[in-house]
Scaffold this active site. Sequence first.
Site, PDB file in Angstrom:
ATOM      1  CE  LYS A  20       6.001   7.903   5.506  1.00 17.98           C
ATOM      2  NZ  LYS A  20       5.632   7.072   4.128  1.00 17.98           N
TER       3      LYS A  20
ATOM      4  CE1 TYR B 116     -15.661  -8.266  26.681  1.00 18.10           C
ATOM      5  CE2 TYR B 116     -14.149  -7.778  25.660  1.00 18.10           C
ATOM      6  CZ  TYR B 116     -14.939  -7.285  26.429  1.00 18.10           C
ATOM      7  OH  TYR B 116     -14.943  -6.232  27.369  1.00 18.10           O
TER       8      TYR B 116
HETATM    9  C1  LIG Z   1       6.926   6.823   3.722  1.00 15.65           C
HETATM   10  C2  LIG Z   1       7.893   7.550   2.424  1.00 15.65           C
HETATM   11  C3  LIG Z   1       9.027   7.209   2.248  1.00 15.65           C
HETATM   12  C4  LIG Z   1      10.464   5.687   3.234  1.00 15.65           C
HETATM   13  O1  LIG Z   1       9.640   4.650   2.718  1.00 15.65           O
HETATM   14  P1  LIG Z   1      10.184   3.686   4.073  1.00 15.65           P
HETATM   15  O2  LIG Z   1       9.774   2.288   2.826  1.00 15.65           O
HETATM   16  O3  LIG Z   1       9.587   3.374   5.145  1.00 15.65           O
HETATM   17  O4  LIG Z   1      12.036   4.063   3.460  1.00 15.65           O
HETATM   18  C5  LIG Z   1      10.138   7.003   1.391  1.00 15.65           C
HETATM   19  N1  LIG Z   1       9.654   8.130   0.343  1.00 15.65           N
HETATM   20  C6  LIG Z   1       7.939   8.643   0.167  1.00 15.65           C
HETATM   21  C7  LIG Z   1       7.580   9.704  -0.544  1.00 15.65           C
HETATM   22  C8  LIG Z   1       7.145   8.347   1.553  1.00 15.65           C
HETATM   23  O5  LIG Z   1       6.204   8.962   1.535  1.00 15.65           O
END
Ligand SMILES: *Cc1c(COP(=O)(O)O)cnc(C)c1O
Length: 360
Positions: A38, A256
């Site tokens: 994702k 800045y």
């Molecule tokens: C993002 C996600 C994962 C992966 O988690 P990590 O900590 O990056 O391994 C697994 N399950 C769900 C539901 C997630 O949203």
Amino acid sequence: MSYQSRKNQAVINLAALKQNYQKISALAPQSETIAVIKANSYGHGLTAVAKHLDKIAPALAVAFIDEAITLRSAGINSPILILEGPLCEQDFAIAEQENFWLMLHNTVQLNWLTKRSAPFTQKIWIKVDTGMHRLGFAPENIPKIIKTLDNEQKNNLVLCTHFSSAEELDNPKTLAQITSLHSVAELFPCQTSLANSAGIINWQQSHGDYNRLGIALYGANPATSYDLPMDLTPVMTLQSTIIALRDLNVGDKVGYGEIWQAERPSRIATIAIGYADGYPRCAKAGTPVLINGQLAPLAGRVSMDMITVDVTDLKPVKIGDMVELWGENLSVETVAKHLDTINYELLTRVSARVPRVYRT
Ligand SMILES: *Cc1c(COP(=O)(O)O)cnc(C)c1O
């Protein structure tokens, strides 16, 4: 015309990606390890990473169906798990056609499913809220939810949950969540999925038919307070170059808001990366960058396109020298600590204007 004058890049080490996948999935030989890609593969590039994992991982996972459609358009054929499930009714028709697995977590989604006239034959994932209280059905409601499914769906079912604290080794919450999920799953002939990266690595009891491997796949540590029990290679190395150098007198201020002041005669290097590239503006003085193998501390506020660092103590550096912001030689975890954030956020926020360059 594609032209790159500015040398910024996120080098993505695909060989390391594959090795990390193999090392971690070997910890759970009875499970299928789904690669979570994702958010643009945690900033590493959605389709390039997917193409590299397509033949290695049995399935991929993304947050919502739009990301999965992008993958199909790029020719990725693996099953794809949609972690937030359908966000509108039409998602079911697309999922049916495209071999997407929907994770169902609320009654609106269930109603979309049960009122369908056409059959839904893809694997159904039902999310159980075992204590994270973000998504999912209460464990005691699962039996009556499963009753509403047709027989084919009942036989194609994964009960899943998500951990709130699996990176905390002495937190009893994870075992309570595992027990809760198992106590529901044992009532049905179904598959299970519990573990994220921290679950796979720390909680063998959490390994299910499917595990969901995210952050560790990219060579990053899901925990902030201890090193991983295995060597993973960081997949992303974020690089820029020095575009200016200047010598300052005691009392001169930089950037800045003039928040950094030279307390000794100082040499300042200006580097062509800023918050528009995903280098967070909240970075404080002292946040390290790596130049020619030497650490240099940030001096002054992060600008949109630039940062300034104090190179007074370094062996001579020059305009054009490459700078590593994080990656193989300066861990993203170290940088994240200075920024009061976590590696997940730094990796996912590298912006689109930084070219990803893939090495095999
Ligand atoms: C993002 C996600 C994962 C992966 O988690 P990590 O900590 O990056 O391994 C697994 N399950 C769900 C539901 C997630 O949203």
